[in-house]
Design a protein around this motif. Structure first.
Motif, short mmCIF file in Angstrom:
data_model
loop_
_atom_site.label_atom_id
_atom_site.label_comp_id
_atom_site.label_asym_id
_atom_site.label_seq_id
_atom_site.Cartn_x
_atom_site.Cartn_y
_atom_site.Cartn_z
N THR A 305 0.83 -1.20 0.00
CA THR A 305 0.00 0.00 0.00
C THR A 305 0.87 1.25 0.00
O THR A 305 0.58 2.22 -0.71
N ARG A 307 3.95 1.55 -1.17
CA ARG A 307 4.59 1.74 -2.49
C ARG A 307 3.60 2.35 -3.49
O ARG A 307 3.95 3.20 -4.31
N LEU A 308 2.34 1.91 -3.43
CA LEU A 308 1.32 2.50 -4.30
C LEU A 308 1.12 3.97 -3.97
O LEU A 308 0.96 4.81 -4.87
N LYS A 309 1.14 4.30 -2.69
CA LYS A 309 0.95 5.70 -2.29
C LYS A 309 2.11 6.55 -2.78
O LYS A 309 1.90 7.66 -3.29
N ALA A 311 3.88 6.01 -5.32
CA ALA A 311 3.80 6.09 -6.78
C ALA A 311 2.64 6.96 -7.25
O ALA A 311 2.52 7.23 -8.45
N GLY A 312 1.79 7.39 -6.32
CA GLY A 312 0.65 8.23 -6.67
C GLY A 312 -0.51 7.48 -7.29
O GLY A 312 -1.38 8.09 -7.91
N THR A 313 -0.55 6.16 -7.10
CA THR A 313 -1.61 5.35 -7.72
C THR A 313 -2.56 4.71 -6.69
O THR A 313 -3.44 3.95 -7.07
N LEU A 314 -2.39 5.01 -5.42
CA LEU A 314 -3.21 4.40 -4.39
C LEU A 314 -4.63 4.94 -4.41
O LEU A 314 -4.84 6.16 -4.46
N ARG A 315 -5.60 4.04 -4.37
CA ARG A 315 -7.00 4.43 -4.30
C ARG A 315 -7.47 4.42 -2.84
O ARG A 315 -7.04 3.57 -2.06
N GLN A 318 -8.47 1.11 -1.43
CA GLN A 318 -7.42 0.15 -1.11
C GLN A 318 -6.90 0.35 0.31
O GLN A 318 -6.43 -0.59 0.95
#
Length: 387
Positions: A305, A307-309, A311-315, A318
């Motif tokens: 989670t 790493r997604l954050k 990367a700017g792609t976390l929803r 999630q």
């Protein structure tokens, strides 16, 4: 005991040297400043205000924000720091979360330049304390049901209402208060010495005892026009701050679980019954294995989670997975650890039951299990089950 007892899957290999350096530095702070004192602080319901400046000097306050004296660290680094602080105690970790992920985040995201210059440097240094006033006595999971109102009055605003379960409110220098207006929900930057602002600590509590939660009364509280956060209208504002806090919680819960597990493991290797360490019994080994399984899985969830954050792609949906799963499993780990400790587990000499009590509060705030279940349910089905 083997090295697998602490990191079965070698998760440390998934972090950079810089991330591990930060983690180890915070772990040392917890070891030296929190763990020797937390039993007394918890028993006496004492929040050590003096640690705020130390945390500020260590770059832990608003550490994921940039500028204005903030450290500008990554989401993963913030998560690692939060996990270590929670291994000390949730009450102390909550201070960092309320200060940084809620109050400072609201001002940083939505405040005017004047708001930011006035408050953020002092808050980052731990010189000023902030709180985030959203929840009300009759509006918890449904913030749209808030009754606190702000009405225009000449060239300013008048606020009336009540808030409840507001962390740090009795010692805060500034409050970010959310209220209904004729335009919609707005946020207001409220110095707590403003006439009409009253905060009262909620006592006694069975958990989060080394922290402060309070009720706030707002009675004809007058503010200038520029007290309003200019960059947001509606519940999008507070929800975006809540998501910052919810993200941190999935890491934090694993810190409490890990601390309880490590205490139980050490105890099981030392405690002897029937002539052998209780770690030699099959049922004890099963408990330890089950704890390790959930801790390792939970850290993997938090790391993915994070790493997604970064990367700017976390929803937002999630984040609910991590908050729901990791807190729920952390409570189970702490309760299981208590059974390994036997009767000694109910004393403050050991951390498991203290962590479990704290986590009952964590399970409720920033979205209950039920709320996060329905967020995930809507993400899976496309159908909202909220009333």
């Amino acid at each position: 005991m083997t090295d697998l007892a602490y990191d079965y899957l070698d998760l440390d290999g998934m972090f950079s040297a810089e991330e591990l350096e930060l983690r180890d530095r915070v772990r040392g702070f917890v070891r030296d400043r929190i763990k020797p004192n937390i039993a007394d602080w918890y028993e006496n319901a004492y929040f050590p205000r003096e640690l705020a400046r130390e945390m500020g000097a260590s770059g832990l306050l608003g550490m994921h924000l940039t500028g204005y004296g903030c450290a500008g660290r990554s989401a993963v680094e913030y998560g690692l720091a939060a996990m270590e602080l929670e291994a000390g105690d949730s009450g102390l970790r909550t201070f960092v979360s309320v200060q940084g992920s809620l109050a400072m985040s609201a001002i940083h995201k939505f405040g005017s330049e004047e708001h930011k210059q006035r408050w953020l440097p002092d808050m980052a240094a731990g010189e000023s304390i902030g709180c985030f006033a959203l929840t009300e006595p009759d509006a918890g999971s449904d913030p749209a049901g808030m009754t606190t109102r702000a009405q225009r009055d000449g060239d300013g605003w008048v606020l009336n209402g009540a808030k409840r379960w507001i962390g740090l409110a009795t010692i805060a220098d500034v409050a970010v208060v959310w209220a209904k207006t004729d335009e919609g929900v707005r946020g207001f930057v409220v110095p707590t010495d403003t006439p009409g602002f009253t905060a009262t600590a909620i006592e006694p509590k069975l958990g989060m005892r080394a922290s402060i939660q309070a009720e706030i009364a707002l009675s004809d509280l007058r503010l200038p026009e520029d007290a309003v956060l200019p960059e947001v209208l509606g519940l999008r504002g507070p929800f975006s701050c809540l998501n910052e806090a919810r993200y941190g919680i999935m890491w934090e819960a694993m810190g409490a679980a890990r601390d309880a597990y490590e205490d139980a493991l050490a105890y099981a290797l030392e405690r002897r019954q029937f002539g052998v360490p209780i770690a030699a019994f099959q049922l004890t080994q099963q408990k330890l294995v089950d704890m390790m399984l959930e801790i390792q899985k939970g850290v993997l969830v938090a790391l993915r989670t994070g790493r997604l954050k970064d990367a700017g792609t976390l929803r937002p949906q999630q984040i609910s997975l991590g908050k729901l799963n990791n807190v729920r499993e952390a409570i189970a780990v702490c309760r299981q650890a208590r059974t390994v400790l036997g009767g000694n587990g109910i004393t403050l000499e050991h951390s498991a039951l203290r962590h479990a009590n704290n986590l009952e509060s964590v399970r409720t705030y920033e979205g209950t299990d039920e709320v996060h279940t329905l967020i995930m349910g809507q993400a899976l089905t496309g159908i909202s089950a909220f009333a």
